[in-house]
Design an enzyme around this catalytic site. Structure first.
Site, PDB file in Angstrom:
ATOM      1  N   ASP A  30       0.816  -1.210   0.000  1.00 53.71           N
ATOM      2  CA  ASP A  30       0.000   0.000   0.000  1.00 53.71           C
ATOM      3  C   ASP A  30       0.853   1.265   0.000  1.00 53.71           C
ATOM      4  O   ASP A  30       0.461   2.283  -0.569  1.00 53.71           O
ATOM      5  CB  ASP A  30      -0.937   0.000   1.211  1.00 53.71           C
ATOM      6  CG  ASP A  30      -2.066  -1.007   1.068  1.00 53.71           C
ATOM      7  OD1 ASP A  30      -2.321  -1.451  -0.071  1.00 53.71           O
ATOM      8  OD2 ASP A  30      -2.698  -1.351   2.084  1.00 53.71           O
ATOM      9  N   ASN A  68      -4.826   8.928   2.188  1.00 47.25           N
ATOM     10  CA  ASN A  68      -5.210   8.356   3.481  1.00 47.25           C
ATOM     11  C   ASN A  68      -5.451   9.414   4.549  1.00 47.25           C
ATOM     12  O   ASN A  68      -6.554   9.531   5.076  1.00 47.25           O
ATOM     13  CB  ASN A  68      -4.135   7.384   3.977  1.00 47.25           C
ATOM     14  CG  ASN A  68      -4.358   5.962   3.523  1.00 47.25           C
ATOM     15  OD1 ASN A  68      -5.414   5.639   2.982  1.00 47.25           O
ATOM     16  ND2 ASN A  68      -3.378   5.109   3.736  1.00 47.25           N
ATOM     17  N   ASP A  69      -4.398  10.150   4.907  1.00 42.60           N
ATOM     18  CA  ASP A  69      -4.543  11.029   6.067  1.00 42.60           C
ATOM     19  C   ASP A  69      -3.462  12.092   6.136  1.00 42.60           C
ATOM     20  O   ASP A  69      -2.399  11.975   5.533  1.00 42.60           O
ATOM     21  CB  ASP A  69      -4.536  10.207   7.368  1.00 42.60           C
ATOM     22  CG  ASP A  69      -3.396   9.199   7.441  1.00 42.60           C
ATOM     23  OD1 ASP A  69      -2.274   9.557   7.066  1.00 42.60           O
ATOM     24  OD2 ASP A  69      -3.635   8.052   7.860  1.00 42.60           O
ATOM     25  N   ARG A  91      -6.034  17.900  24.143  1.00 43.15           N
ATOM     26  CA  ARG A  91      -4.725  17.607  24.725  1.00 43.15           C
ATOM     27  C   ARG A  91      -4.419  16.153  24.390  1.00 43.15           C
ATOM     28  O   ARG A  91      -5.055  15.227  24.893  1.00 43.15           O
ATOM     29  CB  ARG A  91      -4.730  17.850  26.232  1.00 43.15           C
ATOM     30  CG  ARG A  91      -4.801  19.321  26.587  1.00 43.15           C
ATOM     31  CD  ARG A  91      -4.292  19.621  27.984  1.00 43.15           C
ATOM     32  NE  ARG A  91      -4.179  21.066  28.190  1.00 43.15           N
ATOM     33  CZ  ARG A  91      -3.131  21.794  27.854  1.00 43.15           C
ATOM     34  NH1 ARG A  91      -2.082  21.204  27.298  1.00 43.15           N
ATOM     35  NH2 ARG A  91      -3.104  23.090  28.061  1.00 43.15           N
ATOM     36  N   ASP A 141      -1.413  13.385  21.932  1.00 44.90           N
ATOM     37  CA  ASP A 141      -0.123  13.228  21.258  1.00 44.90           C
ATOM     38  C   ASP A 141      -0.187  13.679  19.803  1.00 44.90           C
ATOM     39  O   ASP A 141       0.851  13.841  19.157  1.00 44.90           O
ATOM     40  CB  ASP A 141       0.331  11.768  21.306  1.00 44.90           C
ATOM     41  CG  ASP A 141       0.864  11.371  22.680  1.00 44.90           C
ATOM     42  OD1 ASP A 141       1.036  12.264  23.528  1.00 44.90           O
ATOM     43  OD2 ASP A 141       1.093  10.166  22.894  1.00 44.90           O
ATOM     44  N   THR A 170      -9.293   3.165   7.475  1.00 48.00           N
ATOM     45  CA  THR A 170      -8.810   1.834   7.867  1.00 48.00           C
ATOM     46  C   THR A 170      -7.296   1.809   8.056  1.00 48.00           C
ATOM     47  O   THR A 170      -6.707   0.736   8.193  1.00 48.00           O
ATOM     48  CB  THR A 170      -9.207   0.791   6.806  1.00 48.00           C
ATOM     49  OG1 THR A 170      -8.859   1.282   5.507  1.00 48.00           O
ATOM     50  CG2 THR A 170     -10.699   0.504   6.857  1.00 48.00           C
ATOM     51  N   ALA A 171      -6.661   2.980   8.072  1.00 48.20           N
ATOM     52  CA  ALA A 171      -5.213   3.059   8.267  1.00 48.20           C
ATOM     53  C   ALA A 171      -4.909   3.519   9.696  1.00 48.20           C
ATOM     54  O   ALA A 171      -5.424   2.947  10.663  1.00 48.20           O
ATOM     55  CB  ALA A 171      -4.599   3.980   7.209  1.00 48.20           C
ATOM     56  N   MET A 228      -7.839   4.103  12.233  1.00 48.08           N
ATOM     57  CA  MET A 228      -8.432   2.909  12.833  1.00 48.08           C
ATOM     58  C   MET A 228      -7.577   2.407  13.991  1.00 48.08           C
ATOM     59  O   MET A 228      -8.098   2.018  15.044  1.00 48.08           O
ATOM     60  CB  MET A 228      -8.594   1.817  11.776  1.00 48.08           C
ATOM     61  CG  MET A 228      -9.295   0.562  12.281  1.00 48.08           C
ATOM     62  SD  MET A 228      -9.236  -0.813  11.113  1.00 48.08           S
ATOM     63  CE  MET A 228      -7.502  -1.281  11.234  1.00 48.08           C
ATOM     64  N   SER A 229      -6.258   2.425  13.815  1.00 49.03           N
ATOM     65  CA  SER A 229      -5.362   1.978  14.881  1.00 49.03           C
ATOM     66  C   SER A 229      -5.481   2.846  16.126  1.00 49.03           C
ATOM     67  O   SER A 229      -5.247   2.380  17.243  1.00 49.03           O
ATOM     68  CB  SER A 229      -3.907   1.998  14.386  1.00 49.03           C
ATOM     69  OG  SER A 229      -3.731   1.126  13.296  1.00 49.03           O
TER      70      SER A 229
END
EC number: 2.7.1.23
Length: 286
Positions: free
Chosen positions: A66, A137-138, A165, A167, A178-179, A182-183
């Site tokens: 991917d 994706n993002d 607040r 990370d 879904t990348a 999702m995690s």
């Protein structure tokens, strides 16, 4: 018709497929061109820098996972991309290695369909000049090496949504749901949905959850911190280090990605086979 070929040179199987594909094209007098690094590694040509490959080909072929497909699609712009999975997950790469020649033949005959995927566009200023970065994706703004927990200020169409607040903050397309999103606990969204999902990374707040918004919104993000630098990544590629209170905007890109569709697969099957979605330990959904 000319094909542009991009290869994940770290995978021996991808290199083997590329050699086989080049021979197949030569035997049929079909035009092709490798991306420069791929061509030099293989010792095959012709080749051109990835930034110029779009000018020389009609269709792109991605041989890798991917990540290779994301890299290829950024430079393909709107031209069709055939994704051959030679990676680990292959969620976006539509075709298996054994399906490669059948996929190419479909494109040559004109008997193929496309999955058109929306992208996002992040805008940031560098040396006083506006720069746009597209992502399938993002886009991720995170604290990086900053030792404390900063506040990420998010506005929608100029109105405050919240101060997180955390990370970091992930802005994902429906494809990117879904990348990384999702995690980090974000929802799975059907790939043609006209939405963004805003997902905080490790928020230090029990009341914060991911939120889904329409992709016609303009998102503004800044970091409230006394010092530090904060990395902006688009599809896993570092684009800029943001200073405190420096603002980026994210909106739907006018440029979509066209992936050659594998009509043997459907989205539910992909979720079940690639992510083991809904599968119980006894394998009842296999």
């Amino acid at each position: 018709m000319n094909f542009g070929i991009v290869v994940n040179i770290s995978r021996e199987q991808a290199l083997h497929l590329a050699r086989t594909l080049a021979t197949w094209f030569d035997e049929r007098h079909i035009g092709y061109m490798f991306e420069t690094l791929s061509g030099s590694t293989l010792g095959l040509g012709p080749s051109a820098p990835i930034e110029e490959l779009n000018c020389h080909c009609d269709v792109f072929i991605s041989l890798g996972g991917d990540g290779t497909l994301l890299f290829t699609s950024h430079h393909a712009v709107t031209k069709p991309v055939i994704g051959i999975n030679v990676g680990y997950l292959g969620f976006l790469a539509e075709f298996t290695q054994s399906e490669m020649f059948a996929a190419v033949e479909k494109v040559l005959s004109g008997n193929y369909s496309l999955h058109t995927r929306s992208q996002l566009e992040a805008t940031a200023f560098m040396d006083g000049v506006s720069h746009q970065f597209r992502a399938l994706n993002d886009a991720v703004l995170e604290k990086g090496t900053y030792p404390r927990i900063p506040a990420f200020i998010i506005k929608l169409d100029g109105e405050l949504l919240s101060a997180y607040r955390a990370d970091g903050i992930i802005i994902a397309t429906s494809t990117g749901s879904t990348a990384y999103s999702m995690s980090a606990g974000g929802p799975i969204i059907a790939p043609k949905s006209s939405v963004f999902v805003i997902t905080p990374i490790c928020p230090h707040m029990l009341t914060v959850r991911p939120i889904v918004i329409s992709d016609d919104k303009v998102i503004e993000i800044s970091v409230d911190a006394p010092d530090g630098e904060f990395p902006l990544n688009c599809d896993g590629s570092l684009k800029k280090m943001l200073a405190p209170h420096e603002c980026i905007t994210i909106k739907k890109s006018p440029v979509a990605i066209n992936l050659v569709a594998n009509e043997k697969r459907n989205y539910g099957e992909i979720l079940r086979t690639k992510l083991l979605w809904g599968r119980e330990h006894d394998g009842c959904c296999s």
